[in-house]
Design a protein around this motif. Structure first.
Motif, PDB file in Angstrom:
ATOM      1  N   ARG A   1       0.829  -1.214   0.000  1.00  0.00           N
ATOM      2  CA  ARG A   1       0.000   0.000   0.000  1.00  0.00           C
ATOM      3  C   ARG A   1       0.859   1.259   0.000  1.00  0.00           C
ATOM      4  NH1 ARG A   1      -4.360  -0.855   4.681  1.00  0.00           N
ATOM      5  NH2 ARG A   1      -2.518  -1.738   5.712  1.00  0.00           N
ATOM      6  N   ALA A   2       2.020   1.199   0.654  1.00  0.00           N
ATOM      7  CA  ALA A   2       2.927   2.341   0.615  1.00  0.00           C
ATOM      8  C   ALA A   2       3.474   2.549  -0.792  1.00  0.00           C
ATOM      9  CB  ALA A   2       4.068   2.135   1.608  1.00  0.00           C
ATOM     10  N   ARG A   3       3.742   1.449  -1.512  1.00  0.00           N
ATOM     11  CA  ARG A   3       4.211   1.578  -2.896  1.00  0.00           C
ATOM     12  C   ARG A   3       3.154   2.220  -3.770  1.00  0.00           C
ATOM     13  NH1 ARG A   3       6.342  -3.722  -2.454  1.00  0.00           N
ATOM     14  NH2 ARG A   3       4.743  -4.538  -3.843  1.00  0.00           N
ATOM     15  N   HIS A   4       1.884   1.862  -3.545  1.00  0.00           N
ATOM     16  CA  HIS A   4       0.806   2.444  -4.340  1.00  0.00           C
ATOM     17  C   HIS A   4       0.710   3.953  -4.107  1.00  0.00           C
ATOM     18  CE1 HIS A   4      -1.295  -1.750  -4.346  1.00  0.00           C
ATOM     19  NE2 HIS A   4      -0.346  -1.667  -5.258  1.00  0.00           N
ATOM     20  N   VAL A   5       0.850   4.356  -2.865  1.00  0.00           N
ATOM     21  CA  VAL A   5       0.791   5.794  -2.560  1.00  0.00           C
ATOM     22  C   VAL A   5       1.986   6.507  -3.184  1.00  0.00           C
ATOM     23  CG1 VAL A   5       0.953   7.493  -0.689  1.00  0.00           C
ATOM     24  CG2 VAL A   5      -0.597   5.522  -0.467  1.00  0.00           C
ATOM     25  N   LEU A   6       3.162   5.906  -3.063  1.00  0.00           N
ATOM     26  CA  LEU A   6       4.359   6.511  -3.657  1.00  0.00           C
ATOM     27  C   LEU A   6       4.193   6.661  -5.173  1.00  0.00           C
ATOM     28  CD1 LEU A   6       7.303   7.463  -3.319  1.00  0.00           C
ATOM     29  CD2 LEU A   6       8.007   5.071  -3.641  1.00  0.00           C
ATOM     30  N   ALA A   7       3.633   5.636  -5.825  1.00  0.00           N
ATOM     31  CA  ALA A   7       3.452   5.695  -7.269  1.00  0.00           C
ATOM     32  C   ALA A   7       2.428   6.734  -7.679  1.00  0.00           C
ATOM     33  CB  ALA A   7       3.038   4.319  -7.794  1.00  0.00           C
ATOM     34  N   ALA A   8       1.520   7.128  -6.767  1.00  0.00           N
ATOM     35  CA  ALA A   8       0.462   8.086  -7.109  1.00  0.00           C
ATOM     36  C   ALA A   8       0.947   9.535  -7.062  1.00  0.00           C
ATOM     37  CB  ALA A   8      -0.720   7.901  -6.154  1.00  0.00           C
ATOM     38  N   LEU A   9       2.131   9.788  -6.518  1.00  0.00           N
ATOM     39  CA  LEU A   9       2.638  11.165  -6.460  1.00  0.00           C
ATOM     40  C   LEU A   9       3.151  11.597  -7.832  1.00  0.00           C
ATOM     41  CD1 LEU A   9       3.021  10.330  -3.243  1.00  0.00           C
ATOM     42  CD2 LEU A   9       4.359  12.432  -3.282  1.00  0.00           C
TER      43      LEU A   9
ATOM     44  N   ALA B   1       1.335  17.523  -4.611  1.00  0.00           N
ATOM     45  CA  ALA B   1      -0.071  17.127  -4.723  1.00  0.00           C
ATOM     46  C   ALA B   1      -0.675  17.055  -3.333  1.00  0.00           C
ATOM     47  CB  ALA B   1      -0.187  15.780  -5.420  1.00  0.00           C
ATOM     48  N   THR B   2      -1.977  17.300  -3.253  1.00  0.00           N
ATOM     49  CA  THR B   2      -2.662  17.215  -1.970  1.00  0.00           C
ATOM     50  C   THR B   2      -2.864  15.748  -1.598  1.00  0.00           C
ATOM     51  OG1 THR B   2      -4.872  17.196  -2.951  1.00  0.00           O
ATOM     52  CG2 THR B   2      -3.876  19.364  -2.505  1.00  0.00           C
ATOM     53  N   ALA B   3      -3.147  15.525  -0.329  1.00  0.00           N
ATOM     54  CA  ALA B   3      -3.400  14.166   0.143  1.00  0.00           C
ATOM     55  C   ALA B   3      -4.620  13.575  -0.536  1.00  0.00           C
ATOM     56  CB  ALA B   3      -3.567  14.163   1.664  1.00  0.00           C
ATOM     57  N   ALA B   4      -5.633  14.424  -0.792  1.00  0.00           N
ATOM     58  CA  ALA B   4      -6.852  13.932  -1.439  1.00  0.00           C
ATOM     59  C   ALA B   4      -6.548  13.453  -2.857  1.00  0.00           C
ATOM     60  CB  ALA B   4      -7.910  15.034  -1.459  1.00  0.00           C
ATOM     61  N   GLU B   5      -5.730  14.216  -3.588  1.00  0.00           N
ATOM     62  CA  GLU B   5      -5.363  13.831  -4.962  1.00  0.00           C
ATOM     63  C   GLU B   5      -4.556  12.538  -4.966  1.00  0.00           C
ATOM     64  OE1 GLU B   5      -2.774  15.636  -8.726  1.00  0.00           O
ATOM     65  OE2 GLU B   5      -3.069  16.841  -6.913  1.00  0.00           O
ATOM     66  N   ILE B   6      -3.642  12.425  -4.019  1.00  0.00           N
ATOM     67  CA  ILE B   6      -2.818  11.209  -3.937  1.00  0.00           C
ATOM     68  C   ILE B   6      -3.678  10.003  -3.580  1.00  0.00           C
ATOM     69  CG2 ILE B   6      -0.933  10.113  -2.657  1.00  0.00           C
ATOM     70  CD1 ILE B   6       0.196  13.020  -2.316  1.00  0.00           C
ATOM     71  N   ALA B   7      -4.639  10.188  -2.684  1.00  0.00           N
ATOM     72  CA  ALA B   7      -5.529   9.087  -2.286  1.00  0.00           C
ATOM     73  C   ALA B   7      -6.322   8.577  -3.477  1.00  0.00           C
ATOM     74  CB  ALA B   7      -6.470   9.555  -1.176  1.00  0.00           C
ATOM     75  N   ARG B   8      -6.825   9.524  -4.314  1.00  0.00           N
ATOM     76  CA  ARG B   8      -7.574   9.099  -5.499  1.00  0.00           C
ATOM     77  C   ARG B   8      -6.679   8.283  -6.433  1.00  0.00           C
ATOM     78  NH1 ARG B   8      -9.643  14.350  -5.068  1.00  0.00           N
ATOM     79  NH2 ARG B   8      -8.165  15.115  -6.656  1.00  0.00           N
ATOM     80  N   GLY B   9      -5.428   8.740  -6.634  1.00  0.00           N
ATOM     81  CA  GLY B   9      -4.513   8.009  -7.513  1.00  0.00           C
ATOM     82  C   GLY B   9      -4.152   6.640  -6.981  1.00  0.00           C
TER      83      GLY B   9
ATOM     84  N   ILE C   1      -2.543   9.630   3.988  1.00  0.00           N
ATOM     85  CA  ILE C   1      -1.729  10.484   4.870  1.00  0.00           C
ATOM     86  C   ILE C   1      -0.814   9.632   5.757  1.00  0.00           C
ATOM     87  CG2 ILE C   1      -1.856  12.081   6.825  1.00  0.00           C
ATOM     88  CD1 ILE C   1      -4.414  13.236   5.514  1.00  0.00           C
ATOM     89  N   ALA C   2      -1.356   8.536   6.279  1.00  0.00           N
ATOM     90  CA  ALA C   2      -0.543   7.660   7.124  1.00  0.00           C
ATOM     91  C   ALA C   2       0.648   7.108   6.339  1.00  0.00           C
ATOM     92  CB  ALA C   2      -1.395   6.521   7.660  1.00  0.00           C
ATOM     93  N   ARG C   3       0.388   6.718   5.096  1.00  0.00           N
ATOM     94  CA  ARG C   3       1.480   6.185   4.269  1.00  0.00           C
ATOM     95  C   ARG C   3       2.478   7.287   3.909  1.00  0.00           C
ATOM     96  NH1 ARG C   3       0.740   1.228   5.846  1.00  0.00           N
ATOM     97  NH2 ARG C   3      -1.461   0.707   5.683  1.00  0.00           N
ATOM     98  N   LEU C   4       1.990   8.491   3.684  1.00  0.00           N
ATOM     99  CA  LEU C   4       2.878   9.593   3.335  1.00  0.00           C
ATOM    100  C   LEU C   4       3.856   9.901   4.471  1.00  0.00           C
ATOM    101  CD1 LEU C   4       0.287  11.839   1.486  1.00  0.00           C
ATOM    102  CD2 LEU C   4       2.381  10.905   0.477  1.00  0.00           C
ATOM    103  N   TYR C   5       3.375   9.832   5.704  1.00  0.00           N
ATOM    104  CA  TYR C   5       4.277  10.059   6.827  1.00  0.00           C
ATOM    105  C   TYR C   5       5.323   8.937   6.936  1.00  0.00           C
ATOM    106  CZ  TYR C   5       2.010  14.211   8.697  1.00  0.00           C
ATOM    107  OH  TYR C   5       1.554  15.501   8.858  1.00  0.00           O
ATOM    108  N   GLU C   6       4.923   7.702   6.630  1.00  0.00           N
ATOM    109  CA  GLU C   6       5.890   6.604   6.596  1.00  0.00           C
ATOM    110  C   GLU C   6       6.949   6.866   5.529  1.00  0.00           C
ATOM    111  OE1 GLU C   6       3.978   2.888   5.915  1.00  0.00           O
ATOM    112  OE2 GLU C   6       2.607   3.059   7.632  1.00  0.00           O
TER     113      GLU C   6
ATOM    114  N   GLY D   1       0.757  20.436   0.482  1.00  0.00           N
ATOM    115  CA  GLY D   1       0.797  19.184  -0.272  1.00  0.00           C
ATOM    116  C   GLY D   1       2.036  18.356   0.031  1.00  0.00           C
ATOM    117  N   TRP D   2       2.217  17.354  -0.808  1.00  0.00           N
ATOM    118  CA  TRP D   2       3.335  16.416  -0.656  1.00  0.00           C
ATOM    119  C   TRP D   2       4.075  16.322  -1.996  1.00  0.00           C
ATOM    120  CZ3 TRP D   2       4.263  14.062   4.054  1.00  0.00           C
ATOM    121  CH2 TRP D   2       3.254  14.198   5.006  1.00  0.00           C
TER     122      TRP D   2
END
Length: 386
Positions: free
Chosen positions: A319-327, A333-341, A350-355, A368-369
């Motif tokens: 799941r962390a890889r998926h979030v990383l790939a969405a940036l 990008a905002t957390a909402a945009e990253i979550a959609r991706g 957000i939890a994954r982004l902090y990791e 954003g991030w």
């Protein structure tokens, strides 16, 4: 098949038949199966009426051959050349040759010290074009050397091109190789390979169906290929044009239920066209010895996983890889945009982004991030591999 109550008589009769009946002659094989070796040999020696399924003209030709045959002389010539005769039912006979049915060899002339039966148990054929390219010679030699280095016996036909490269590769690795000839094993052919075939006889085995002194003919080359296919667990074709004799070996292997394997070549090469045709059918594509062994070997002989180098991002939780790939690669990008991706909730993103920030992959940028320079390189490499 049993050697019969008179092993000495059976030996002489079979040696006689190798002078009279051509390799792969299914009519001759059927006679031996139905009437026995002794009876077939007797009828040929005595000029008896034709056996079933043969014309009078052909039977006359067989009788003429039988009249000139001298099995005791053949055995004496063979012994002088360091050649022995191996027959069905004997301790050295490879049982897998029985799969040829009535086309099974009447016996095999063998030159070399090792046991043919034992070597054939863990053998693979490497065959291909005589007029091969440098690529074909390289692939054949490399495959054979690696197979021999892993304890496999490399079987081929002793010919120019791929065959010769395969034998040399196995010999160069200090491994085992067998040459199956379309002539008498005391007369190396082609003559240009005399030194090579003699070396094979010293380090490995030279095998053939034909009696000492016999010469090759075009039909004998083709029929020899069925022995290569039956003797081995699988046949690897390195280079072959559409009408290559090595395709005969591959198709014989398919009919016998052996593995049929092809090494691909350039799409523009006519010398690989026959291999590519096999690969469009039931043949399996391989690129190295590990692939071949995975096909023909025992359970557990698996080729290594074909992967590139492990990147740091590969060690992330999915799941962390998926979030990383969405940036995005070049902006925040905002957390909402990253979550959609990433197809997850905003809280999870957000939890994954902090990791990821703790690992040095992302950084906060205003609201954003954004990927760090390290992460941009990692994501780019990951996309290239996918």
């Amino acid at each position: 098949m049993s050697a019969g109550p008179d092993p000495a008589g059976d030996l002489l009769d079979r040696v006689l038949l190798t002078r009279v009946v051509e390799p792969g002659d299914e009519a001759g094989g059927r006679w031996v199966r139905e009437f026995g070796v002794e009876e077939v040999a007797r009828r040929l020696r005595e000029g008896a009426p034709p056996l079933p399924g043969v014309s009078g003209r052909r039977w006359a030709g067989l009788l003429a051959r039988a009249g000139q045959a001298d099995p005791r002389r053949d055995l004496a010539v063979a012994r002088e050349a360091g050649v022995r005769f191996v027959r069905p039912g004997g301790a050295e006979w490879p049982g897998q040759l029985d799969d040829l049915g009535d086309a099974r060899p009447l016996g095999l002339w063998v030159r070399g010290r090792p046991s043919l039966r034992m070597w054939a148990l863990k053998s693979v054929a490497v065959v291909g074009a005589r007029a091969c390219t440098e690529y074909g010679a390289h692939m054949a030699a490399t495959l054979a050397a690696d197979l021999a280095g892993r304890g496999w016996v490399v079987v081929s036909g002793g010919a120019y091109g791929v065959d010769g490269a395969a034998h040399r590769g196995a010999l160069g690795a200090g491994g085992a190789t067998v040459a199956v000839l379309a002539c008498g094993v005391d007369r190396p052919y082609p003559r240009g390979h005399t030194e090579l075939i003699n070396r094979i006889a010293e380090q490995g085995l030279v095998v053939g169906e034909l009696a000492p002194g016999e010469h090759p003919t075009p039909s004998r080359f083709i029929l020899r290929n069925r022995v290569i296919a039956a003797l081995t667990r699988g046949t690897v074709v390195v280079e072959a044009a559409h009408r290559s004799g090595s395709l005969v070996t591959a198709r014989a292997a398919q009919r016998l239920g052996r593995h049929t394997i092809g090494v691909p070549g350039p799409a523009t090469s006519g010398l690989s066209a026959g291999v590519h045709e096999l690969l469009r059918g039931d043949a399996v594509l391989v690129t190295d010895a590990a692939d071949v062994i995975e096909m023909v070997g025992d359970i557990g002989d698996l080729a290594p996983d074909r992967r590139g180098p492990v990147l740091p991002r590969d060690l992330l939780e999915p799941r962390a890889r998926h979030v990383l790939a969405a940036l995005p690669a070049r902006r925040a990008a905002t957390a909402a945009e990253i979550a959609r991706g990433a197809q997850t909730s905003e809280d999870d993103a957000i939890a994954r982004l902090y990791e990821l920030r703790a690992l040095g992959y992302v950084e906060r940028h205003d609201d954003g991030w954004k990927l760090t320079r390290q992460a941009v390189i990692s994501v780019r490499d990951g996309r290239r591999r996918s």
